[in-house]
Design an enzyme around this catalytic site. Structure first.
Site, short mmCIF file in Angstrom:
data_model
loop_
_atom_site.label_atom_id
_atom_site.label_comp_id
_atom_site.label_asym_id
_atom_site.label_seq_id
_atom_site.Cartn_x
_atom_site.Cartn_y
_atom_site.Cartn_z
N GLU A 56 0.83 -1.19 0.00
CA GLU A 56 0.00 0.00 0.00
C GLU A 56 0.88 1.25 0.00
O GLU A 56 1.86 1.33 0.73
CB GLU A 56 -0.88 -0.03 1.24
CG GLU A 56 -1.85 1.12 1.39
CD GLU A 56 -2.63 1.01 2.68
OE1 GLU A 56 -3.54 1.83 2.89
OE2 GLU A 56 -2.32 0.11 3.50
N ASP A 71 14.53 -1.38 14.73
CA ASP A 71 15.55 -0.41 14.31
C ASP A 71 14.92 0.99 14.35
O ASP A 71 14.94 1.73 13.37
CB ASP A 71 16.05 -0.74 12.90
CG ASP A 71 17.28 0.06 12.51
OD1 ASP A 71 17.95 0.62 13.41
OD2 ASP A 71 17.58 0.15 11.29
#
Length: 371
Positions: free
Chosen positions: A154, A271
């Site tokens: 998307e 991260d």
């Protein structure tokens, strides 16, 4: 299978695309023209780049019609990006979906498998109100012809970071999402279905045993996070400090997380720094993850370059209160990312890692002396 090796469905999809194109050119095209269209198929597909062929075939087989527009959207050292629209798009929140496509000359297993599974897990764990806005993955795989691969997700209209309190609450909701089959963790373990990378560094994610708790987490982080990074770094001082003075006593840092407070697997971005945080459609969004299931406190090992405000922590801790030993464990989780930065970039990061390890030794010495 047909003689060419293609499935009947693939042939039908591409034949249908050609028929539609011919229909637009001439309203008088009749069913008797289909053999001519079939002969045209090879010529048309040969004129298309492999990525265009894959996108056309995927869009039609998924029921999204044909490719309407494909606009270049930049590249990295390993992939090219496009924004793609189709003639019959799916909808999200009542709006037509556009697609963000990454493509690479390397295989999907190497390039996109881990990313796809990570995004799918984050998407599943971020449903409902006040959640993160995570792009839905629609497709990934190798090109059916030629060398290369792609991932279709998307397209989000990303903007800068917005409401820090909303971000904190949304992160807490993801961390509290249950480990399920849909989220890729039916056994409620630490790890991930595949190894992935953190930056350019390999990140091993072997599963621990089912229904894992604090002891399994300690072993996982000891061996597959700090131990792994130290092996890559090759710094004798850090390795000796870890192996002799810290790893054998690591359990002392987790004494407050036993019994009712036993660590349970949380889905982690892995991260999380300021460059991987933004917003989309008025909701906080995080991207470029190194996903795995772990202790929720390990998420904050990059907070030294994430710019989290007190407003952020107020939002997060309103849902997940800070545990007693949080500050004692923080050097452990920071050390993983400092070591990773050293392995990626070299320089002074090894000094920071040494400082964290020395801090951990002092904390463990104090704990032992207090007994």
């Amino acid at each position: 299978k047909l003689e060419s090796g293609r499935t009947t469905l693939e042939i039908m999809v591409r034949l249908s695309n050609v028929v539609l194109l011919l229909s637009a050119a001439s309203e008088s095209l009749a069913f008797s023209s289909v053999p001519s269209a079939t002969r045209l198929l090879g010529t048309q597909l040969a004129a298309m780049a492999p990525l265009d062929q894959e996108l056309e075939s995927w869009a039609w087989s998924a029921g999204y019609g044909q490719i309407d527009k494909a606009i270049p959207a930049g590249s990295s050292g390993w992939a090219s990006f496009r924004k793609v629209t189709v003639t019959n798009p799916p909808e999200s929140d009542g709006k037509p979906v556009s697609f963000f496509v990454k493509s690479s000359s390397r295989s999907a297993e190497e390039m996109f498998h881990g990313e796809a599974l990570g995004l799918q897990a984050m998407y599943e764990c971020s449903q409902g109100e006040d959640s993160l806005r995570i792009p839905k993955v629609y497709h990934y795989g190798d090109f059916s012809e030629g060398k290369g691969s792609l991932i279709v997700m998307e397209y989000l209209n990303l903007a800068g970071r917005s409401d820090d309190r909303a971000l904190g609450k949304a992160m807490a909701k993801m961390h509290l999402a249950p480990a399920t089959k849909e989220a890729g963790n039916p056994d409620k373990a630490f790890g991930f279905p595949v190894d992935n990378t953190i930056g350019g560094t390999p990140q091993p994610n072997p599963w621990t045993k089912p229904n894992s708790g604090t002891q399994e987490w300690i072993e996982f982080f000891r061996d597959h996070r700090i131990g792994h990074q130290l092996d890559l770094a090759g710094d004798a001082y850090c390795s000796n400090l870890w192996e002799k003075d810290i790893a054998p006593r690591l359990h002392l840092l987790f004494e407050d997380l036993q019994g009712e407070k036993e660590i349970k697997p949380s889905l982690l971005h892995g991260d999380l720094w300021s460059g991987n945080i933004g917003s989309a459609d008025g909701k906080p969004s995080i991207f470029d993850p190194a996903v795995y299931w772990g202790h929720h406190e390990a998420e904050w090992g990059m907070s030294w370059c994430a710019g989290f405000t007190q407003t952020f922590w107020d939002g997060y801790n309103s849902i997940i209160p800070r545990d007693e030993g949080f500050l004692e464990r923080k050097p452990l989780y920071d050390c993983y990312h400092q070591l990773n930065h050293y392995n990626l970039f070299g320089g002074g990061y090894i000094s920071s890692a040494r400082g964290h390890l020395e801090s951990l030794k002092k904390k463990l010495d104090a704990k032992e002396n207090a007994k």
